[in-house]
Design an enzyme around this catalytic site. Structure first.
Site, PDB file in Angstrom:
ATOM      1  N   GLY A  85       7.038  -1.298   6.211  1.00  0.00           N
ATOM      2  CA  GLY A  85       8.435  -1.696   6.279  1.00  0.00           C
ATOM      3  C   GLY A  85       9.342  -0.703   6.981  1.00  0.00           C
ATOM      4  O   GLY A  85       8.984   0.444   7.235  1.00  0.00           O
ATOM      5  N   CYS A 114       6.342  -3.391  15.957  1.00  0.00           N
ATOM      6  CA  CYS A 114       5.960  -2.378  16.938  1.00  0.00           C
ATOM      7  C   CYS A 114       4.547  -2.641  17.426  1.00  0.00           C
ATOM      8  O   CYS A 114       3.657  -2.983  16.650  1.00  0.00           O
ATOM      9  CB  CYS A 114       6.080  -0.980  16.334  1.00  0.00           C
ATOM     10  N   CYS A 136       1.404  -0.839  15.718  1.00  0.00           N
ATOM     11  CA  CYS A 136       1.389  -0.734  14.260  1.00  0.00           C
ATOM     12  C   CYS A 136       0.827  -1.996  13.625  1.00  0.00           C
ATOM     13  O   CYS A 136       1.296  -3.106  13.898  1.00  0.00           O
ATOM     14  CB  CYS A 136       2.806  -0.480  13.752  1.00  0.00           C
ATOM     15  N   CYS A 187       3.413   8.778   0.559  1.00  0.00           N
ATOM     16  CA  CYS A 187       3.914   7.891   1.613  1.00  0.00           C
ATOM     17  C   CYS A 187       4.187   6.530   0.984  1.00  0.00           C
ATOM     18  O   CYS A 187       3.262   5.869   0.504  1.00  0.00           O
ATOM     19  CB  CYS A 187       2.896   7.786   2.748  1.00  0.00           C
ATOM     20  N   CYS A 209      -1.216   6.782   9.852  1.00  0.00           N
ATOM     21  CA  CYS A 209       0.034   6.239  10.380  1.00  0.00           C
ATOM     22  C   CYS A 209      -0.224   4.985  11.212  1.00  0.00           C
ATOM     23  O   CYS A 209      -1.038   4.983  12.125  1.00  0.00           O
ATOM     24  CB  CYS A 209       0.717   7.311  11.229  1.00  0.00           C
ATOM     25  N   CYS A 231       6.657  -6.099   7.736  1.00  0.00           N
ATOM     26  CA  CYS A 231       7.719  -5.473   8.531  1.00  0.00           C
ATOM     27  C   CYS A 231       8.122  -6.427   9.652  1.00  0.00           C
ATOM     28  O   CYS A 231       7.261  -7.076  10.255  1.00  0.00           O
ATOM     29  CB  CYS A 231       7.237  -4.143   9.116  1.00  0.00           C
ATOM     30  N   SER A 259      12.047   7.493   7.652  1.00  0.00           N
ATOM     31  CA  SER A 259      11.682   7.222   9.043  1.00  0.00           C
ATOM     32  C   SER A 259      12.189   5.843   9.452  1.00  0.00           C
ATOM     33  O   SER A 259      11.977   4.857   8.746  1.00  0.00           O
ATOM     34  CB  SER A 259      10.154   7.287   9.208  1.00  0.00           C
ATOM     35  N   GLU A 268       0.830  -1.193   0.000  1.00  0.00           N
ATOM     36  CA  GLU A 268       0.000   0.000   0.000  1.00  0.00           C
ATOM     37  C   GLU A 268       0.872   1.254   0.000  1.00  0.00           C
ATOM     38  O   GLU A 268       1.923   1.288   0.645  1.00  0.00           O
ATOM     39  CB  GLU A 268      -0.936   0.011   1.213  1.00  0.00           C
ATOM     40  N   SER A 281      11.677   7.011  14.935  1.00  0.00           N
ATOM     41  CA  SER A 281      10.474   6.552  15.639  1.00  0.00           C
ATOM     42  C   SER A 281      10.869   6.205  17.073  1.00  0.00           C
ATOM     43  O   SER A 281      11.306   5.091  17.353  1.00  0.00           O
ATOM     44  CB  SER A 281       9.877   5.328  14.928  1.00  0.00           C
ATOM     45  N   LEU A 282      10.712   7.162  17.969  1.00  0.00           N
ATOM     46  CA  LEU A 282      11.198   6.994  19.337  1.00  0.00           C
ATOM     47  C   LEU A 282      10.117   6.436  20.261  1.00  0.00           C
ATOM     48  O   LEU A 282      10.284   5.387  20.879  1.00  0.00           O
ATOM     49  CB  LEU A 282      11.716   8.338  19.866  1.00  0.00           C
TER      50      LEU A 282
END
Length: 404
Positions: free
Chosen positions: A199, A154, A157, A143, A373, A150, A231, A130, A254-255
């Site tokens: 990813g 996370c 996500c 995007c 996101c 991935c 990112s 996508e 990405s913290l």
């Protein structure tokens, strides 16, 4: 068991499963190579211009022809060699017979009430990815995905729930830009690219950077690095390597938490590369004048949104030329967290601002079409071994949760 204690234990169990999944998947990313006669022919979409010049020279053609071919493919959107009319008939026949030119195929296109559009694309081997178009941000933004699925897993996500199927090739990454530019009638117009789709870009380092070189080429789309943002969760060896690249995109980290304890539950790779190490690497990262590193921070109710977390984050980033992008969670089925209240979000942002950090709160776009996101996921595909393993681990985790 008290509900908060139960929730903490549940997240620990899920995180342990994600760490096991990550450790097994991360060493073996796969980049697609079709097992057909087609794969014997070089794919023009995968070649940056120096590689194309060499391939042409090996076939008795002049190197400058690569510039013309790049203009046709990336400048004009022409993929049929027969239509490249300023090339000789012999060269057009050579391109047809000895090269291929792959382009992701548009399967579906959805439009949100806010103008955001999500594109489902099919690749040559049948896998699907996508990509998202986000208008007026204030620029037009594409995007783009860098992997099918991935491996980072996370906790907040949806893409991570797919596991890693395979890496995308440079041609498939840049090909998304070609498809969106044509579909949106934006070829030749200005737009930004964020590598924030499906990813982890630095987990597919070589193909991602080659795609950026292709898109940056002056005879192609001539996309400048300042219009590209990469990112990453912070794969440190690759991040250090990125700092030495002549082509330098904007960097976003990405913290999502100021401490190893919390981030380790949300981002399993933190068990290997901790918060302190990532921030120290960012302090060393070379930045052009007027550039800053963006730290992305998904706000999760009751997890990382407290005033104390804000103060710790401000202290952590005090030595980095940075800005913080707060992202209120885009809730979805399968994500075990909730979005904080507007008052909590505002209070968190205010604390960061009072500590002299640049801060913004990202407006969710495309939530009604699952394009926001953390919401990109492709269902119903043939599972890779990694996906099968990830699914088994999730079932194991669910069973453990049920017994708690």
């Amino acid at each position: 068991m008290h509900i908060l204690a139960w929730r903490a234990e549940s997240i620990k169990v899920q995180s342990a499963a994600r760490v096991r999944q990550y450790n097994l998947l991360i060493p073996q990313p796969v980049t697609h190579r079709a097992d057909t006669v087609e794969s014997i022919r070089p794919d023009l979409a995968n070649l940056d211009r120096p590689a194309l010049e060499e391939a042409l020279e090996e076939r008795g053609q002049q190197r400058f022809r690569a510039r013309q071919i790049f203009r046709w493919i990336y400048g004009r959107g022409v993929t049929d060699p027969a239509a490249m009319t300023d090339l000789s008939r012999q060269l057009r026949e050579t391109l047809r017979a000895e090269f291929s030119l792959s382009t992701p195929q548009l399967v579906t296109r959805e439009r949100s009430v806010d103008g955001t559009e999500k594109f489902l694309l099919r690749l040559a081997d049948g896998q699907q990815i996508e990509s998202v178009f986000i208008p007026d941000t204030p620029s037009m933004t594409f995007c783009i995905s860098t992997q099918v699925g991935c491996a980072m897993a996370c906790a907040f996500c949806l893409t991570g729930k797919m596991g890693l199927v395979r890496n995308l090739t440079a041609g498939e990454i840049a090909g998304q830009v070609r498809v969106l530019a044509d579909a949106l009638d934006m070829r030749g117009k200005r737009f930004n690219i964020v590598l924030m789709g499906m990813g982890e870009p630095l987990h597919n380092y070589d193909e991602t950077m080659r795609a950026l070189r292709i898109l940056n080429d002056e005879y192609g789309m001539a996309l400048p690095p300042r219009r590209v943002t990469l990112s990453t969760v912070g794969l440190l060896p690759a991040l250090e390597r990125l700092g030495r690249e002549p082509l330098m995109p904007n960097l976003a980290i990405s913290l999502h938490a100021p401490t190893d304890e919390v981030r380790g539950e949300l981002v399993p790779i933190n068990k290997k590369y901790g918060v302190k190490e990532i921030v120290e690497a960012c302090e060393r990262f070379p930045l052009a004048r007027r550039r800053r590193i963006t730290f992305e921070y998904v706000l999760l109710a009751g997890v990382n949104d407290s005033p104390e977390a804000a103060r710790r984050l401000a202290k952590l980033l005090s030595g980095v030329k940075s800005k913080v992008n707060l992202i209120p969670l885009n809730a979805a089925p399968g994500i075990p967290f909730e979005r904080p209240s507007d008052a909590t979000i505002d209070a968190f942002a205010r604390i960061l601002s009072e500590h002299h950090l640049l801060v913004s709160v990202r407006k969710s776009r495309g939530r009604d079409i699952r394009a926001a996101c953390g919401q990109l996921i492709v269902d119903g595909q043939h599972r890779s071994p990694g996906q099968t393993l990830a699914a088994a681990l999730r079932l194991e985790t669910s069973a453990d949760d049920a017994r708690l």
